[in-house]
Design an enzyme around this catalytic site. Structure first.
Site: not given
Ligand SMILES: Cc1ncc(COP(=O)(O)O)c(C=O)c1O
Length: 381
Positions: A38, A268
């Site tokens: 993601k 700044y």
């Molecule tokens: C539902 C879910 N699974 C897995 C992950 C992966 O997490 P991480 O980056 O801590 O491994 C996330 C990320 O936040 C998530 O939202």
């Protein structure tokens, strides 16, 4: 035109995948590893990251948004993609995309199951749509609550168009000092699995663990694990896997140099004045590129393998560095804000963990903040 760029080392990404495979495969079970890509693969560029992992044999991927899954399919990614956010828009177009692109939706309420069934009846040519049901075992965010689980399971009855193929939860405290809350979540998840099975469902994939959960608790691994940050070389808890290698390196070059006298101000608001005669470099990267402005007068960069302090208040596009300790500093000297550098003066590394510590955030935010203005270059050394 700018020398500012993020170098993404795909060999390190593959290496991290192998490290996790080895780590998770050493017990009785060997869970599938589904990388979480993601937020543009945590800022690394999701298409290139997905292609690399798919070619390395990764059997599935996870994203938060439908849009992110579509981007991966458009890039030619063929492995199953789990859409974890569970939001497919207010109209049917979102679910149509799920079907058309063969994505795996996460569901957590009866309405979603009904809508998928209605659409699938006419549009999936008799093939059931495989979904994963998310249970809230203590995150308090998304997922069917334990008290509503049976009602949501009712929604699958009489709807053969929707197949309960996965059962999942998400761990809230797997990276914390106290693993007690995680064990409680796992106990609730065991109860949920029991109730699902008692109703005659047998989902093929049970999964719960993010990086921290999977790395610390073999009992959280089940059929699949969902690591994100660890794939990118960040240990969610310090020291869990020293073999992991950071995948991204953010670098730029000095574009201006000046010598200032003791007492002269920089940037700044005049938040810094030279304590002595100093050499100040200006580099073309600022907060609009994803450097946290809180690094002003606190953060560091690497030049010729040596640490130099950021001085003055960071600008939108520019940051100033005190290069007085760099003999013969020149325009075009490479400057590293994140990652490793080796040069005439030594070898050092600035990690996402270090930046997060300085600015009071988490490495996840450091990685996902590197903005689109910084072009990603992919290295296959
Ligand atoms: C539902 C879910 N699974 C897995 C992950 C992966 O997490 P991480 O980056 O801590 O491994 C996330 C990320 O936040 C998530 O939202």
């Amino acid at each position: 035109m700018r020398p500012t760029r993020a170098e993404v080392n795909l060999a390190h990404l593959r290496h991290n995948y192998r490290v996790l495979e080895k780590m998770f495969g050493d017990g009785k079970t060997k869970p599938a590893i589904w990388g979480v890509l993601k937020a543009d693969a945590y800022g690394h560029g999701s298409a290139a990251v997905a292609r690399t992992l798919e070619r390395a044999g990764m059997p599935g991927l996870c994203v938060a948004l439908l849009e992110e899954a579509i981007e991966l399919r458009d890039a030619g990614i063929r492995v199953p993609i789990l859409v974890m956010g569970g939001y497919y828009g207010p109209r049917r177009e979102g679910l149509e995309e799920i079907l058309a692109r063969d994505l795996v939706p996460v569901v957590y309420d009866a309405g979603q199951i009904e809508r998928i069934a209605t659409l699938a009846r006419y549009e999936s040519e008799g093939r059931p749509v495989r979904v994963h049901l998310k249970v809230d075992t203590g995150m308090g965010r998304l997922g069917v609550t334990m008290s509503e689980l049976d009602d949501v399971l009712d929604a699958f009855d009489g709807r053969p168009e929707v197949q309960l193929d996965g059962l999942m939860t998400h761990l809230a405290c797997a990276d914390g000092d106290d693993l007690g809350p995680t064990m409680e979540q796992l106990a609730r998840f065991a109860e949920a699995r029991g109730r699902v099975r008692a109703r005659g469902f047998s989902p093929r994939f049970v999964h719960a663990a993010n990086s921290a959960g999977a790395m610390r608790l073999s009992e959280a691994r089940f059929d699949a694990v969902r690591p994100g940050v660890a794939l990118f070389g960040v240990s969610p808890v310090p020291g869990l896997a020293p073999e992991l290698k950071p995948v991204i390196r953010v670098r730029t070059e000095v574009v201006a140099l000046r010598t200032v006298e003791a007492g002269e101000p920089i940037g700044y608001g005049y938040t810094w004045r030279a304590p002595r005669r100093s050499v100040i470099a200006t580099v073309p990267m600022g907060y609009a590129d994803g450097l946290d402005r809180k690094l002003s007068n606190r953060g560091h960069a690497l030049v010729r393998g040596r640490r130099v302090p950021m001085v003055g208040t960071m600008s939108m596009d520019l940051t100033m560095l005190d290069m007085t300790e760099i003999p013969g500093a020149r325009i075009s000297d490479e400057v590293v804000f994140l990652g490793q550098q080796e040069g005439a003066l030594g070898r050092d590394v600035i990690t996402a963990e270090e930046i997060a510590e300085t600015t009071g955030t988490i490495p996840w935010e450091v990685l996902t903040s590197i903005s689109r203005r910084v072009p990603r270059f992919y290295r296959e050394p």
